[in-house]
Write a protein that holds these residues in place. Structure first.
Motif: not given
Length: 209
Positions: A135, A137-138, A174, A104-105, A171, A167
């Motif tokens: 963003l 956090q990833t 997203a 998740k992002v 990102a 990762q």
């Protein structure tokens, strides 16, 4: 004796008349103004900064995704013969690694970057310059990885390298889904509500790119 008293009355009258004349030209304040409470002016900006920064990294959107990534390299095994349109071709052995990642992002606005220069207050109006949404956090937890194919020899560094690419891919996807736009608008709505609750009638929020 009577002359002395008369002279004192004349001096007192002259002093009172002089005081009234000087007060009218604002050299002396009136008695009322001397004892009237003065309005205290306080710069509210540091207080507002503290209230806003208490939100810290304002996380407003969570985007979940699943990606499948593969890596291949020349292996140490025996080459194989493959029939093609031009005849039989010797193909070197290949090592293959396929991993599925579920992560998740988290997107939002980093309000800790605000300074006093980013806020302007005039009476009941306030204007705030905000950093763009980013963003924050990833995340792919260790349990979020699943090895689908692992043929050949793969070092720990090679596996970690592929996971890092996953990762980055989450990102990228997203951002492609306009997560930052949504995060920016939601952050503004939350901040607008906070400032209105602090008593500001007119709130202007500007995103500085």
């Amino acid at each position: 004796m009577s002359k002395t008293i008369t002279r004192l009355f004349i001096i007192a009258g002259c002093l009172a008349l002089a005081f009234l004349l000087l007060r009218n030209v604002s050299i002396f304040p009136s008695l009322k103004s001397i004892f009237r409470a003065k309005a205290v002016t306080i710069d509210a900006t540091p207080v507002i900064i503290k209230e806003i920064k208490s939100l810290a990294q304002l996380m407003t959107v969570t985007y979940s995704d699943e990606v499948v990534m593969s890596e291949s390299k020349k292996g140490a095994g025996f080459p194989s013969l493959v029939t093609t349109g031009i005849g039989v071709v010797m193909v070197p052995a290949m090592d293959k690694l396929v991993i599925i990642g579920r992560g998740k992002v988290i997107a939002g606005v980093d309000l800790e970057r605000l300074t006093n220069d980013d806020i302007r207050v005039v009476d009941d109006s306030i204007s705030v310059r905000l950093p763009p949404a980013s963003l924050l956090q990833t995340i792919i937890n260790p349990s979020g990885f699943e090895t689908f194919i692992e043929d050949g020899e793969w070092s720990e560094n090679e596996i970690i390298g592929l996971k890092n690419k996953m990762q980055q891919e989450i990102a990228r996807r997203a951002i492609e889904q306009h997560v930052l736009d949504v995060a920016g608008e939601r952050s503004k709505n939350i901040l607008r509500t906070l400032l209105e609750n602090l008593g500001y009638e007119k709130v202007t929020l500007i995103t500085v790119r």
